[in-house]
Design a protein around this motif. Structure first.
Motif: not given
Length: 217
Positions: A1-26
């Motif tokens: 199986m082949n999947f795409l994981v779409f990261l739904g955030t562009e904001r690399a600044s703070t807040p929130p802290r840490p920035a781009r929290l979605g990177e961790r979740v993805a």
């Protein structure tokens, strides 16, 4: 199986802290896909130079779309399913994720499943965005599986690489995330076999203009 994981955030600044929290979740989702031997590609909107003003991929003459749109179109078409990772904005999904997905017609996504993963720095884990995402993804053609992942206070669960922080109940989180991943893989395998049979409903979803789905005059 082949999947795409779409990261739904562009904001690399703070807040929130840490920035781009979605990177961790993805990254955590990618790690669980790895555990099941599933191939995957992370789609980061910061790495894609989208045309401005907005112009969907299918509105270009054949072979005239920007290279990055052509490349992503091919990846979407070849994927067996999708993981959509999003924060919550005003009870809705990420604007950057919606904007990216809106560049492509539903014919690329149709007859494939998706998984909804939301997160927040606060206590709700983006659950209200997930309600909105079910409608959006269903219209796009990649129906979401029933299980979803919501990660409240994600900065206290994952480190920058998507690994669990010290003190986190790893087994419980793996079990929770895997419920969604396993549903996604089950439906992706079933849909893959059905697509391979060639027995798809006709006519196909629109390929050049939404008007192709309109009711008769």
């Amino acid at each position: 199986m082949n999947f795409l994981v779409f990261l739904g955030t562009e904001r690399a600044s703070t807040p929130p802290r840490p920035a781009r929290l979605g990177e961790r979740v993805a990254a955590a989702c990618c790690r669980r896909l790895d555990a099941y031997g599933a191939a995957h590609i992370l789609v980061d909107p910061l790495e894609i130079d989208l045309p401005k003003p907005f112009k969907p991929h299918f509105s270009y003459a054949k072979g005239k779309a920007p290279f990055q749109l052509e490349e992503l179109e091919a990846r979407i078409a070849s994927a067996d399913g999708y993981v959509m990772v999003s924060p919550e904005y005003n009870h809705s999904m990420s604007p950057s994720l919606a904007h990216l997905l809106n560049h492509f017609g539903s014919s690329l996504f149709s007859y494939k499943p998706s998984a909804i993963v939301t997160y927040s720095a606060g206590q709700w884990g983006g659950a209200r965005a997930a309600v909105n995402m079910r409608t959006f993804l269903s219209e796009l053609g990649c129906l979401p599986v029933s299980a979803m992942v919501h990660v409240p206070q994600a900065q206290e669960v994952f480190d920058g690489d998507g690994a669990y922080l010290a003190g986190t109940d790893k087994d419980r989180w793996d079990t929770y995330i895997d419920r969604t991943i396993r549903q996604l893989m089950w439906w992706a395998e079933a849909a893959n076999r059905q697509r391979a049979s060639g027995d798809l409903p006709a006519p196909a979803a629109f390929r050049s203009a939404p008007s192709q789905r309109n009711a008769p005059d």
